[in-house]
Design a protein around this motif. Structure first.
Motif, PDB file in Angstrom:
ATOM      1  N   LEU A   1      57.870  -8.860  68.917  1.00  0.00           N
ATOM      2  CA  LEU A   1      58.787  -9.853  69.484  1.00  0.00           C
ATOM      3  C   LEU A   1      58.945  -9.674  70.987  1.00  0.00           C
ATOM      4  CD1 LEU A   1      61.668 -10.084  66.836  1.00  0.00           C
ATOM      5  CD2 LEU A   1      59.888 -11.756  67.306  1.00  0.00           C
ATOM      6  N   SER A   2      59.020  -8.413  71.420  1.00  0.00           N
ATOM      7  CA  SER A   2      59.181  -8.147  72.850  1.00  0.00           C
ATOM      8  C   SER A   2      57.951  -8.593  73.626  1.00  0.00           C
ATOM      9  CB  SER A   2      59.434  -6.647  73.082  1.00  0.00           C
ATOM     10  OG  SER A   2      60.612  -6.223  72.432  1.00  0.00           O
ATOM     11  N   MET A   3      56.762  -8.247  73.121  1.00  0.00           N
ATOM     12  CA  MET A   3      55.531  -8.627  73.823  1.00  0.00           C
ATOM     13  C   MET A   3      55.351 -10.144  73.846  1.00  0.00           C
ATOM     14  SD  MET A   3      54.453  -5.835  74.979  1.00  0.00           S
ATOM     15  CE  MET A   3      52.894  -6.427  75.641  1.00  0.00           C
ATOM     16  N   PHE A   4      55.667 -10.804  72.740  1.00  0.00           N
ATOM     17  CA  PHE A   4      55.565 -12.261  72.703  1.00  0.00           C
ATOM     18  C   PHE A   4      56.499 -12.895  73.727  1.00  0.00           C
ATOM     19  CE2 PHE A   4      57.187 -16.352  71.211  1.00  0.00           C
ATOM     20  CZ  PHE A   4      56.014 -17.056  71.007  1.00  0.00           C
ATOM     21  N   THR A   5      57.729 -12.421  73.764  1.00  0.00           N
ATOM     22  CA  THR A   5      58.708 -12.985  74.709  1.00  0.00           C
ATOM     23  C   THR A   5      58.300 -12.724  76.147  1.00  0.00           C
ATOM     24  OG1 THR A   5      60.437 -12.593  73.046  1.00  0.00           O
ATOM     25  CG2 THR A   5      61.161 -13.083  75.278  1.00  0.00           C
ATOM     26  N   PHE A   6      57.838 -11.498  76.438  1.00  0.00           N
ATOM     27  CA  PHE A   6      57.366 -11.190  77.796  1.00  0.00           C
ATOM     28  C   PHE A   6      56.198 -12.091  78.191  1.00  0.00           C
ATOM     29  CE2 PHE A   6      58.907  -6.548  77.278  1.00  0.00           C
ATOM     30  CZ  PHE A   6      60.179  -6.911  77.667  1.00  0.00           C
ATOM     31  N   ALA A   7      55.256 -12.276  77.272  1.00  0.00           N
ATOM     32  CA  ALA A   7      54.077 -13.093  77.561  1.00  0.00           C
ATOM     33  C   ALA A   7      54.470 -14.539  77.846  1.00  0.00           C
ATOM     34  CB  ALA A   7      53.092 -13.018  76.395  1.00  0.00           C
ATOM     35  N   MET A   8      55.390 -15.082  77.038  1.00  0.00           N
ATOM     36  CA  MET A   8      55.822 -16.460  77.255  1.00  0.00           C
ATOM     37  C   MET A   8      56.603 -16.600  78.562  1.00  0.00           C
ATOM     38  SD  MET A   8      54.541 -18.284  74.873  1.00  0.00           S
ATOM     39  CE  MET A   8      53.144 -17.152  75.003  1.00  0.00           C
ATOM     40  N   CYS A   9      57.394 -15.592  78.910  1.00  0.00           N
ATOM     41  CA  CYS A   9      58.105 -15.626  80.195  1.00  0.00           C
ATOM     42  C   CYS A   9      57.113 -15.593  81.363  1.00  0.00           C
ATOM     43  CB  CYS A   9      59.078 -14.440  80.298  1.00  0.00           C
ATOM     44  SG  CYS A   9      60.578 -14.628  79.308  1.00  0.00           S
ATOM     45  N   GLY A  10      56.066 -14.780  81.238  1.00  0.00           N
ATOM     46  CA  GLY A  10      55.039 -14.739  82.279  1.00  0.00           C
ATOM     47  C   GLY A  10      54.329 -16.058  82.433  1.00  0.00           C
ATOM     48  N   LEU A  11      54.001 -16.682  81.300  1.00  0.00           N
ATOM     49  CA  LEU A  11      53.340 -17.985  81.342  1.00  0.00           C
ATOM     50  C   LEU A  11      54.266 -19.054  81.934  1.00  0.00           C
ATOM     51  CD1 LEU A  11      50.894 -19.733  80.664  1.00  0.00           C
ATOM     52  CD2 LEU A  11      51.816 -19.990  78.339  1.00  0.00           C
ATOM     53  N   ALA A  12      55.556 -18.987  81.568  1.00  0.00           N
ATOM     54  CA  ALA A  12      56.528 -19.936  82.116  1.00  0.00           C
ATOM     55  C   ALA A  12      56.636 -19.783  83.632  1.00  0.00           C
ATOM     56  CB  ALA A  12      57.892 -19.724  81.453  1.00  0.00           C
ATOM     57  N   TYR A  13      56.631 -18.536  84.103  1.00  0.00           N
ATOM     58  CA  TYR A  13      56.710 -18.294  85.549  1.00  0.00           C
ATOM     59  C   TYR A  13      55.502 -18.892  86.273  1.00  0.00           C
ATOM     60  CZ  TYR A  13      56.255 -15.754  89.936  1.00  0.00           C
ATOM     61  OH  TYR A  13      56.078 -15.441  91.248  1.00  0.00           O
ATOM     62  N   LEU A  14      54.313 -18.684  85.715  1.00  0.00           N
ATOM     63  CA  LEU A  14      53.102 -19.207  86.350  1.00  0.00           C
ATOM     64  C   LEU A  14      53.102 -20.735  86.370  1.00  0.00           C
ATOM     65  CD1 LEU A  14      50.417 -16.790  84.833  1.00  0.00           C
ATOM     66  CD2 LEU A  14      51.374 -16.758  87.143  1.00  0.00           C
ATOM     67  N   ARG A  15      53.543 -21.355  85.294  1.00  0.00           N
ATOM     68  CA  ARG A  15      53.544 -22.824  85.248  1.00  0.00           C
ATOM     69  C   ARG A  15      54.608 -23.408  86.184  1.00  0.00           C
ATOM     70  NH1 ARG A  15      53.120 -25.889  79.833  1.00  0.00           N
ATOM     71  NH2 ARG A  15      52.287 -27.366  81.353  1.00  0.00           N
ATOM     72  N   ARG A  16      55.767 -22.757  86.261  1.00  0.00           N
ATOM     73  CA  ARG A  16      56.790 -23.241  87.184  1.00  0.00           C
ATOM     74  C   ARG A  16      56.368 -23.052  88.638  1.00  0.00           C
ATOM     75  NH1 ARG A  16      62.625 -21.114  84.746  1.00  0.00           N
ATOM     76  NH2 ARG A  16      62.375 -21.968  82.637  1.00  0.00           N
ATOM     77  N   ALA A  17      55.603 -21.988  88.905  1.00  0.00           N
ATOM     78  CA  ALA A  17      55.180 -21.709  90.281  1.00  0.00           C
ATOM     79  C   ALA A  17      54.257 -22.795  90.822  1.00  0.00           C
ATOM     80  CB  ALA A  17      54.490 -20.349  90.341  1.00  0.00           C
ATOM     81  N   LYS A  18      53.585 -23.521  89.923  1.00  0.00           N
ATOM     82  CA  LYS A  18      52.675 -24.580  90.361  1.00  0.00           C
ATOM     83  C   LYS A  18      53.400 -25.885  90.660  1.00  0.00           C
ATOM     84  CE  LYS A  18      48.781 -22.738  87.690  1.00  0.00           C
ATOM     85  NZ  LYS A  18      47.804 -23.022  86.613  1.00  0.00           N
ATOM     86  N   LEU A  19      54.676 -25.960  90.295  1.00  0.00           N
ATOM     87  CA  LEU A  19      55.443 -27.181  90.511  1.00  0.00           C
ATOM     88  C   LEU A  19      56.227 -27.095  91.815  1.00  0.00           C
ATOM     89  CD1 LEU A  19      56.922 -27.671  86.916  1.00  0.00           C
ATOM     90  CD2 LEU A  19      54.984 -28.891  87.929  1.00  0.00           C
ATOM     91  N   PRO A  20      56.557 -28.213  92.418  1.00  0.00           N
ATOM     92  CA  PRO A  20      57.478 -28.203  93.564  1.00  0.00           C
ATOM     93  C   PRO A  20      58.821 -27.600  93.140  1.00  0.00           C
ATOM     94  CG  PRO A  20      56.393 -30.325  93.369  1.00  0.00           C
ATOM     95  CD  PRO A  20      56.039 -29.561  92.131  1.00  0.00           C
ATOM     96  N   GLU A  21      59.456 -26.917  94.062  1.00  0.00           N
ATOM     97  CA  GLU A  21      60.696 -26.221  93.733  1.00  0.00           C
ATOM     98  C   GLU A  21      61.744 -27.164  93.147  1.00  0.00           C
ATOM     99  OE1 GLU A  21      63.947 -23.204  95.819  1.00  0.00           O
ATOM    100  OE2 GLU A  21      62.211 -23.936  96.937  1.00  0.00           O
ATOM    101  N   ALA A  22      61.797 -28.377  93.643  1.00  0.00           N
ATOM    102  CA  ALA A  22      62.799 -29.326  93.174  1.00  0.00           C
ATOM    103  C   ALA A  22      62.520 -29.805  91.755  1.00  0.00           C
ATOM    104  CB  ALA A  22      62.853 -30.524  94.118  1.00  0.00           C
ATOM    105  N   ASP A  23      61.270 -29.707  91.307  1.00  0.00           N
ATOM    106  CA  ASP A  23      60.908 -30.201  89.975  1.00  0.00           C
ATOM    107  C   ASP A  23      60.926 -29.123  88.904  1.00  0.00           C
ATOM    108  OD1 ASP A  23      60.530 -32.664  91.109  1.00  0.00           O
ATOM    109  OD2 ASP A  23      58.356 -32.407  91.378  1.00  0.00           O
TER     110      ASP A  23
END
Length: 295
Positions: A102-124
């Motif tokens: 559960l910990s590894m899954f959650t960490f992995a999804m948080c990492g993926l979320a960070y990478l996907r948000r980083a590609k968006l404009p800050e306002a979006d």
């Protein structure tokens, strides 16, 4: 958003997972009520929230209520799937493999979320405005000009909500005690409740498996005795005194060598608890026959 800034909601999720791991794995901390309080979000909310954050990185994808509801729903879906996968591995469904998965899954999804948000404009990019929410709440309670009665009612409402949440957590993490009892059983040499050795030649030995399971909702010190026709027989030292905590199971093989001849003799297995050393708390018996050598 910049590539260096980690959203506060993802940091909070990661922090809660690490804190839960510490309280589950650290001796002393694992016995506190906080372990259960932290464990509930790890099972019911955090994995789903991290997955939703990875799937929907933009503000416009989902609103807050939808994210919250889906976080609970996906957690309830993801956790059993992880357990099912572990069931087909050598680790099995145990607390440590489940916690790590559960910990590894959650960490992995948080990492993926960070990478996907980083590609968006800050306002979006989606981010939970913790600071703005706190300032708004502070303004509503302390700074907004309200009549004295309205302010008192607002404070009472907030305290009532906090009390309700606290009560809910207490009810969830404090299970009701069921019946207090102890399982005491004997099995045949193959570990099944049959094929017991009941016919002996004098000097011959047989083997049974003796088991105890504590369901007394607390540690218990047990004493065991073995008697043949009310005559005490020797027991190995590690079987004479047994201490078990709640829900702990104890099983040991016992070699039987009846010392006297006889037919249909009563072989008793007596279990005493610490509250009464004279009256057996649980008792089992087998009827055994012993013939002389060559007869």
């Amino acid at each position: 958003m910049t590539g260096k800034k980690v959203p506060s909601d993802l940091l909070t999720v990661i922090g809660l997972v690490i804190l839960t791991d510490l309280f589950v794995l650290t001796p002393g901390l694992s016995d506190t009520v906080l372990r259960n309080i932290l464990g509930l979000p790890l099972v019911l909310f955090l994995p789903g929230y991290a997955l939703i954050a990875a799937l929907f990185p933009a503000k416009s994808d989902l609103d807050g209520i939808e994210r919250t509801a889906l976080s609970f729903g996906l957690s309830i879906a993801v956790v059993p799937l992880i357990g099912l996968g572990l069931n087909y591995t050598s680790w099995g469904i145990r607390i440590l493999p489940i916690l790590i998965s559960l910990s590894m899954f959650t960490f992995a999804m948080c990492g993926l979320a960070y990478l996907r948000r980083a590609k968006l404009p800050e306002a979006d990019a989606f981010e939970v405005p913790f600071k703005e929410m706190a300032l708004t709440l502070k303004a509503e309670i302390l700074e907004k000009p309200e009549p004295g009665l309205d302010r008192v009612l607002t404070v009472i409402l907030i305290l009532s909500i906090l009390l309700s949440v606290t009560t809910l957590f207490y009810v969830i993490i404090t299970p009701k005690e069921g019946e207090h009892f102890t399982e005491f059983y004997i099995l045949g040499p193959e570990g099944m409740a049959d094929n017991y050795p009941t016919n002996y030649t004098l000097g011959e030995s047989g083997k049974v498996i003796v088991g105890i399971v504590n369901h007394e909702y607390g540690p218990v010190n047990y004493t065991m005795e073995l008697r043949l026709e009310n005559r005490s027989l020797p027991l190995p030292e590690n079987m004479q005194q047994v201490t078990l905590v709640h829900n702990e199971t104890w099983e040991k093989p016992l070699t039987l060598t009846p010392p006297v001849e006889g037919k249909d003799m009563k072989l008793e297995f007596l279990l005493f608890n610490e509250s009464d050393k004279k009256t057996p708390y649980r008792d089992l018996h087998l009827w055994v026959s012993v013939n002389s050598t060559g007869s």
